[in-house]
Structure formats: structure tokens, C-alpha cells
Design a protein around this motif. Sequence first.
Motif, PDB file in Angstrom:
ATOM      1  N   TYR A  56       0.856  -1.178   0.000  1.00 60.07           N
ATOM      2  CA  TYR A  56       0.000   0.000   0.000  1.00 60.07           C
ATOM      3  C   TYR A  56       0.894   1.230   0.000  1.00 60.07           C
ATOM      4  N   ALA A  57       0.622   2.157  -0.880  1.00 65.08           N
ATOM      5  CA  ALA A  57       1.449   3.364  -0.996  1.00 65.08           C
ATOM      6  C   ALA A  57       1.265   4.266   0.221  1.00 65.08           C
ATOM      7  N   GLY A  58       2.356   4.865   0.638  1.00 63.56           N
ATOM      8  CA  GLY A  58       2.326   5.864   1.697  1.00 63.56           C
ATOM      9  C   GLY A  58       3.123   7.075   1.246  1.00 63.56           C
ATOM     10  N   ILE A  59       2.858   8.200   1.842  1.00 64.27           N
ATOM     11  CA  ILE A  59       3.619   9.397   1.494  1.00 64.27           C
ATOM     12  C   ILE A  59       5.095   9.107   1.741  1.00 64.27           C
ATOM     13  N   GLY A  60       5.921   9.406   0.754  1.00 64.63           N
ATOM     14  CA  GLY A  60       7.355   9.156   0.848  1.00 64.63           C
ATOM     15  C   GLY A  60       7.782   7.843   0.218  1.00 64.63           C
ATOM     16  N   TYR A  61       6.837   6.956  -0.077  1.00 60.09           N
ATOM     17  CA  TYR A  61       7.169   5.718  -0.783  1.00 60.09           C
ATOM     18  C   TYR A  61       7.545   6.048  -2.216  1.00 60.09           C
ATOM     19  N   THR A  62       8.303   5.180  -2.862  1.00 57.94           N
ATOM     20  CA  THR A  62       8.706   5.366  -4.252  1.00 57.94           C
ATOM     21  C   THR A  62       8.014   4.318  -5.110  1.00 57.94           C
ATOM     22  N   TYR A  63       7.511   4.744  -6.258  1.00 58.60           N
ATOM     23  CA  TYR A  63       6.935   3.800  -7.205  1.00 58.60           C
ATOM     24  C   TYR A  63       8.031   3.340  -8.154  1.00 58.60           C
ATOM     25  N   ASP A  64       8.240   2.032  -8.233  1.00 55.84           N
ATOM     26  CA  ASP A  64       9.221   1.427  -9.133  1.00 55.84           C
ATOM     27  C   ASP A  64       8.459   0.837 -10.311  1.00 55.84           C
ATOM     28  N   ALA A  65       8.598   1.457 -11.482  1.00 55.95           N
ATOM     29  CA  ALA A  65       7.847   1.032 -12.665  1.00 55.95           C
ATOM     30  C   ALA A  65       8.283  -0.342 -13.163  1.00 55.95           C
ATOM     31  N   VAL A  66       9.546  -0.690 -13.004  1.00 54.85           N
ATOM     32  CA  VAL A  66      10.027  -1.996 -13.452  1.00 54.85           C
ATOM     33  C   VAL A  66       9.385  -3.099 -12.616  1.00 54.85           C
ATOM     34  N   ARG A  67       9.349  -2.909 -11.318  1.00 52.67           N
ATOM     35  CA  ARG A  67       8.747  -3.906 -10.415  1.00 52.67           C
ATOM     36  C   ARG A  67       7.234  -3.729 -10.300  1.00 52.67           C
ATOM     37  N   ASP A  68       6.711  -2.602 -10.796  1.00 54.38           N
ATOM     38  CA  ASP A  68       5.309  -2.216 -10.625  1.00 54.38           C
ATOM     39  C   ASP A  68       4.945  -2.328  -9.146  1.00 54.38           C
TER      40      ASP A  68
END
Length: 98
Positions: A56-68
Amino acid sequence: MAHYAFLNNNNVVTEVITGIHETETIEGLDTETWYGNFRNQVCKRTSYNGNIRKNYAGIGYTYDAVRDAFIPPKCHDEATLNDKCLWDCENAGHDLIL
């Protein structure tokens, strides 16, 4: 109801909102696209139960497009990323997963 994360230019989560169900459309667009266009930010759906994008995304988390996947902030320099996209940390002889 679904949850959506907005990303800055570095793919870092700046806000998470509750929005309409992901199977609905708005003005003919899928929800990620519509919310992203409306806010002029990249928008990615996130899930409390980890069914999509690993965490679950939280403020400050990074989205990694390769790993989705959403990856939490690193706990310290020696931490290693595991297959669940969580940090494995060794601290004072104890393994911690943040």
C-alpha cells in the motif's frame, strides 16, 4: 471505492486518496488516467491488501515502474530490498522488516 497514489517527478508518493472503484470510468477514461490528468500528476492505484503493486502506498514511498511496486523509504544504507519490495534490515543482531 479504491485508493490512488499521486507521484512527483521522482516517482515519490506525495498524496494518497480514496476514489471511485477502479472498474468505473470517468469521461471515458480509466481512473488512473483521469485522476492523473485532473491533478497533472502521475496517478497509480494502490491496495491495502497488497493485491497490486506489492505494498500500500504511503507518502514518501517510491513507485518502481520496473517492479510495478511501491517501495517504502529505506531504513538505512545497509538494508536490502526483498522480493516483497520491503527492506530487510539488520540492526543490533535482529532482522527487521519495515
